[in-house]
Design a protein around this motif. Structure first.
Motif, short mmCIF file in Angstrom:
data_model
loop_
_atom_site.label_atom_id
_atom_site.label_comp_id
_atom_site.label_asym_id
_atom_site.label_seq_id
_atom_site.Cartn_x
_atom_site.Cartn_y
_atom_site.Cartn_z
N THR A 276 -21.65 -58.71 -48.64
CA THR A 276 -22.03 -59.66 -47.39
C THR A 276 -22.72 -59.13 -46.38
O THR A 276 -23.37 -59.75 -45.72
N ALA B 85 -26.90 -59.18 -45.63
CA ALA B 85 -27.19 -60.50 -45.01
C ALA B 85 -26.76 -60.65 -43.61
O ALA B 85 -27.44 -61.28 -42.82
N GLU B 86 -25.39 -60.45 -43.30
CA GLU B 86 -24.93 -60.22 -41.99
C GLU B 86 -25.70 -59.56 -41.05
O GLU B 86 -26.08 -59.66 -39.85
N VAL C 286 -31.16 -65.73 -50.03
CA VAL C 286 -30.57 -65.04 -51.05
C VAL C 286 -30.88 -65.68 -52.24
O VAL C 286 -30.46 -66.72 -52.43
N TYR D 60 -20.36 -62.48 -53.84
CA TYR D 60 -20.45 -63.97 -52.98
C TYR D 60 -20.73 -63.46 -51.56
O TYR D 60 -20.12 -62.42 -51.22
N LEU D 61 -21.29 -64.42 -50.94
CA LEU D 61 -21.24 -64.21 -49.49
C LEU D 61 -20.42 -64.71 -48.74
O LEU D 61 -19.46 -65.62 -49.13
N SER D 62 -20.09 -64.21 -47.58
CA SER D 62 -18.89 -64.66 -46.71
C SER D 62 -19.24 -66.10 -46.17
O SER D 62 -20.60 -66.26 -46.27
N ALA E 34 -21.88 -65.19 -43.64
CA ALA E 34 -23.14 -65.39 -43.80
C ALA E 34 -24.04 -66.21 -44.40
O ALA E 34 -24.99 -66.83 -44.27
N LYS E 35 -23.38 -67.34 -45.09
CA LYS E 35 -23.85 -68.62 -45.58
C LYS E 35 -24.30 -69.49 -44.62
O LYS E 35 -25.33 -70.33 -44.92
N ILE F 292 -29.39 -70.14 -49.94
CA ILE F 292 -28.91 -69.71 -51.05
C ILE F 292 -29.61 -70.26 -52.30
O ILE F 292 -29.26 -71.61 -52.47
#
Length: 193
Positions: A78, A81-82, A95, A106-108, A111-112, A117
């Motif tokens: 993740t 993205a962060e 993403v 998976y994204l945290s 990050a979401k 997504i």
């Protein structure tokens, strides 16, 4: 015009080159090329609190230039993205999962919060609340010279990912319907065909 777009991929392969040839996007790999030993060290970084940005490619130095960044199924965790969210907070971050989620990172939750997504997999979109985009290809890929050796009505090329039983069933159905079906199952690090 959608603005300046960067697509980050895992490797610079034929697919990346086809994207680049459209002239619509810039392409880069998420991680810089490194030796086998450096890859082992990078793995160590991913299990510690050290900054992972040291392993990113040159895009990290110009990330603020882009209006949109698409992480195309190309990250080990993740952190990418962060990183983008922190260093280019006004950039639209997408993403895109080009593989099913069971086979992906998976994204945290952090990050979401700041990215869109997307997935090609309708089931994943329903199960995880993702945005849907169909599979796609580039027109120049369809204009390749035909090879009579592989002349078929239907074909599948890809990694098994648990689909082999379905492909075998479909093959029988296609045979009954007098359709010529060609399947090329690509092996992975656990299986060869």
């Amino acid at each position: 015009m959608p603005g300046k777009i960067l697509v980050l991929l895992g490797v610079m392969d034929w697919f990346a080159k086809a994207m680049k040839n459209t002239g619509l996007v810039e392409i880069d790999t998420v991680y810089r090329d490194i030796s086998y030993l450096q890859k082992r060290i990078r793995t160590f970084y991913y299990h510690t609190g050290f900054s992972k940005a040291v392993w990113y490619n040159e895009w990290k130095n110009r990330i603020q230039e882009y209006d949109t960044v698409i992480l195309f199924d190309a990250f080990l965790g993740t952190d990418v993205a962060e990183y983008i969210e922190e260093h280019a907070p006004h950039t639209r971050l997408i993403v895109f999962y080009y593989n099913p989620l069971f086979n992906n990172y998976y994204l945290s939750e952090r990050a979401k919060q700041h990215c869109e997504i997307w997935s090609f997999d309708k089931t994943d979109c329903i199960n995880y609340g993702l945005k849907y985009n169909h599979q796609f290809y580039f027109p120049e890929m369809a204009n390749q010279p035909k090879c009579e050796e592989y002349n078929s009505d239907l074909f599948f090329i890809g990694v098994d990912k648990g689909r082999l039983p379905l492909l075998m069933t479909l093959s029988k159905e296609f045979e009954i319907a007098n359709l010529n079906f060609f399947a090329y199952i690509v092996g992975n690090n656990r299986t060869s065909y």
